[in-house]
Scaffold this motif. Structure first.
Motif: not given
Ligand code: M6R
Length: 369
Positions: A104-105, A245, A109
């Protein structure tokens, strides 16, 4: 604050050579051995692991899909990759010998957090690959390997993705080192190559003007398809996600071998299809197969946009547009092949008048399930 760039995304794309180098810094010693002191999971536990499960969302999930190829090849430990949002709802089989990697950056999240909590409740060890110091996911994990991409502001993930790949390669190599796998020589060659990969990413960035021009010329299109094989398949998925996106276009990534099982019916006159071509060396069977795929779709009218290594001449007759990337070891190719796809999506978004850094309906960190 955007360092002279129009968008954070452009700045972050340009920062990738440094981000990649920073993520390697201090983790490989002079003799080519990995020193991942932060991975505070005892070697005995890493040796005993009989399964790796990767959980992540979005772009981080694509990094996980690529990591699977590296982990299985270099360590021979079976590896599953699962969307974090699906994970706990299917009652996954986990135990003390399962090593879970949560990528996860943001480290915030919610889907990934809930999945990792579930894994720990079942007794699995969880290792986070994360870009944000002190965020929730690393705090709740048994150990963390930080990516050193620096803050990523644009909603579309770019430099975080490349550094997630680097961290996963390091982790796979480290697991191989701890477990003494038979790939010793190959591992050393890869470590040497990783050390130069930042320069290769820089070289790719220097040749992106034709990619931008191509993107602008496609701004009126409705659909773009992406094909890849092996580690190029997740790259195709990532290229398609970026386009969705940012450009709000219909974009899909397929495994090229699946074409004949359905997607080839989508091919029509002048449909742009991006093909990520595996290295012609070593895995020549795959390379030959993808060259036939390019021929097949072109014969049906597709406009072929081919991403292929320098020196790969076999693709030239079938490429309407050819994007060259430096030759790398097979497993590392995503570090260079993803970059043109980021630039492509960013330029298409701009050409379509979209807000690049803040695409509609999206948030940088998704803290709801
Ligand atoms: O912060 P995370 O890495 O956990 O975020 C996961 C996804 O939400 C994220 O990668 C998302 O798909 C990006 N907007 C993709 O560019």
């Amino acid at each position: 604050e955007k360092g002279g760039y129009d968008y954070f995304m452009l700045k972050e794309i340009a920062e990738q050579p440094k981000a990649v180098a920073d993520t390697l810094l201090g983790r490989i010693d002079g003799s080519g051995r990995l020193t991942l002191d932060e991975v505070r999971i005892p070697d005995a536990v890493l040796r005993a692991a009989d399964k790796v499960v990767i959980i992540a969302c979005g772009t981080a999930f694509h990094a996980g899909l690529i990591a699977k190829y590296a982990i299985e090849h270099w360590t021979r430990i079976p590896c599953e990759v699962e969307l974090a949002s699906e994970f706990r709802y299917r009652d996954p089989i986990l135990g003390q010998k399962t090593l879970v990697i949560a990528i996860s950056q943001s480290g915030e999240t919610m889907d990934t957090l809930m999945a990792l909590r579930h894994a720990r409740e079942q007794g699995a060890k969880v290792l986070a690959v994360c870009n944000t110091n002190g965020s929730t996911i690393p705090r709740e994990s048994d150990a963390v390997l930080y990516t050193h991409a620096g803050p990523e502001v644009a909603v579309a993930s770019t430099k975080a993705f490349l550094t997630q790949l680097v961290a996963c390669y390091l982790l796979a190599l480290y697991l191989g080192q701890v477990r003494g796998t038979k790939w010793g020589d190959e591992i050393h060659a890869v470590v040497r190559e990783l050390a130069r990969i930042g320069d290769e990413v820089e070289r790719v960035l220097e040749t992106m003007e034709p990619v931008r021009a191509l993107a602008r010329s496609l701004a009126h299109k409705d659909t773009v398809l992406f094909l890849g094989r092996h580690v190029g398949y997740p790259v195709a998925l990532e290229g398609a996600l970026k386009l969705k996106e940012l450009a709000y276009m219909h974009a899909e990534g397929f495994a090229a071998g699946e074409l004949k099982h359905g997607p080839i019916a989508l091919i029509e006159e002048d449909l742009p299809v991006v093909v990520v071509v595996p290295s012609p060396k070593g895995r020549s069977v795959l390379h030959d197969k993808i060259v036939s795929n390019i021929q097949e779709i072109r014969a049906r009218g597709a406009r072929t946009i081919v991403i292929a290594e320098e020196g790969d001449e076999a693709v030239v007759p079938y490429a309407d547009h050819l994007i060259r990337i430096p030759a790398t070891p097979t497993l590392l190719q995503p570090l260079v092949s993803t970059v043109p796809l980021q630039v492509f999506a960013c330029e298409l978004a701009t050409a379509r008048g979209n807000e690049v850094d803040q695409p509609r309906n999206l948030a940088k960190s998704v803290t709801v399930e």
